[in-house]
Design an enzyme around this catalytic site. Structure first.
Site, PDB file in Angstrom:
ATOM      1  N   ASP A  56       0.829  -1.200   0.000  1.00 51.43           N
ATOM      2  CA  ASP A  56       0.000   0.000   0.000  1.00 51.43           C
ATOM      3  C   ASP A  56       0.864   1.251   0.000  1.00 51.43           C
ATOM      4  O   ASP A  56       2.078   1.195   0.223  1.00 51.43           O
ATOM      5  CB  ASP A  56      -0.904   0.009   1.232  1.00 51.43           C
ATOM      6  CG  ASP A  56      -2.008  -1.037   1.167  1.00 51.43           C
ATOM      7  OD1 ASP A  56      -2.309  -1.503   0.050  1.00 51.43           O
ATOM      8  OD2 ASP A  56      -2.548  -1.391   2.229  1.00 51.43           O
ATOM      9  N   TYR A 111       6.927  -9.863   7.163  1.00 46.48           N
ATOM     10  CA  TYR A 111       6.858  -8.416   7.343  1.00 46.48           C
ATOM     11  C   TYR A 111       7.310  -8.060   8.756  1.00 46.48           C
ATOM     12  O   TYR A 111       7.143  -8.854   9.691  1.00 46.48           O
ATOM     13  CB  TYR A 111       5.426  -7.907   7.180  1.00 46.48           C
ATOM     14  CG  TYR A 111       4.891  -7.824   5.772  1.00 46.48           C
ATOM     15  CD1 TYR A 111       4.886  -6.618   5.079  1.00 46.48           C
ATOM     16  CD2 TYR A 111       4.358  -8.946   5.153  1.00 46.48           C
ATOM     17  CE1 TYR A 111       4.362  -6.534   3.797  1.00 46.48           C
ATOM     18  CE2 TYR A 111       3.830  -8.880   3.870  1.00 46.48           C
ATOM     19  CZ  TYR A 111       3.842  -7.662   3.197  1.00 46.48           C
ATOM     20  OH  TYR A 111       3.320  -7.594   1.922  1.00 46.48           O
TER      21      TYR A 111
END
Length: 260
Positions: A56, A111
């Site tokens: 994003d 992540y």
């Protein structure tokens, strides 16, 4: 013509996400520009560019993977050429792949999220993380677009503390849209005593509870793994020059803000 996979890194700041969007600066848009700068090919469809993980707006990557067609015989020359023209993307390592290889089908993704430790109780954070252990339906922890996908997911989370940040590490084969930032927001709310552990339990049980969404620039894609694909790193002159310049800029920024 050959097909190559390249590991890339980038800071998400200033990007409107990874996927191409006309009129906006995106990671894929910059990659197309870099490719067009080093080749005579101007038809973007010819490259058949694919990306392992969508990020994003504002989200960083240290280890995303792209795949595309190239006329370069020397893959290291290709990396040097790309790093020589790139402004913001680091082209780190490369391997040749067959035409059927799809980077979306990774075996593992990892992540990290750097959560500010200010006002956050680490033990409450650890207790909250335990609630997410194992397989759960994350329908209340993802953007509604992903409701059409299977929202049942086995998400592994670990935590480490270091100074001003609590680092949360997320591992899974795939992730739902916004899931990490929404889970982090819930963990932070529990850590600050704003929300209870029961609130998280109820959300995992399907109750409509919204914990909000954490800031994007603290999230980084750190690893994309494939069992049968071996990337070869390149520390070429252009890559080193590019990295050195960015480190100088970063050091100057730190010096400036330390004096404010």
């Amino acid at each position: 013509m050959k097909r190559v996979a390249i590991k890339i890194a980038y800071l998400g700041r200033g990007y409107s996400g990874s996927q191409y969007q006309p009129g906006l600066r995106t990671v894929v848009g910059d990659i197309y520009s870099d490719l067009e700068s080093i080749t005579r090919e101007k038809d973007r469809k010819w490259f058949d560019l694919k990306v392992a993980s969508r990020t994003d707006a504002g989200v960083n990557a240290l280890d995303n993977v792209i795949v595309f067609n190239t006329e370069f015989d020397d893959t290291f020359a290709l990396l040097e050429a790309l790093n020589g023209v790139s402004e913001r993307i680091f082209y780190k390592s490369v391997t040749e792949v067959d035409k059927e290889f799809n980077p979306r089908f990774a075996d593992l993704r990892k992540y990290t999220y750097n959560l500010s430790s200010e006002g956050v109780d680490l033990e409450r954070v650890r207790e909250c993380i335990k609630l997410f252990a194992g397989e759960h339906n994350f329908v209340r922890f993802c953007k509604s677009y992903d409701y059409n996908r299977d929202t049942l997911l086995n998400l592994h989370i670990s935590v480490s503390e270091g100074g001003e940040f609590i680092t949360l590490i997320f591992c899974s084969k795939y992730f739902l849209w916004n899931i990490i930032r929404r889970v982090v927001s819930a963990i932070e709310a529990v850590g600050k005593g704003v929300r209870s552990l029961d609130d998280v339990k109820n959300a995992l049980d399907g109750r409509d509870i919204n914990f909000g969404i954490a800031r994007p620039d603290a999230l980084t894609l750190t690893e994309v793994q494939y069992k049968d694909v071996k990337f070869v790193s390149s520390a070429g002159r252009q890559y080193s020059r590019h990295l050195k310049e960015k480190k100088i800029i970063n050091a100057l920024d730190r010096e400036f803000f330390s004096r404010l």
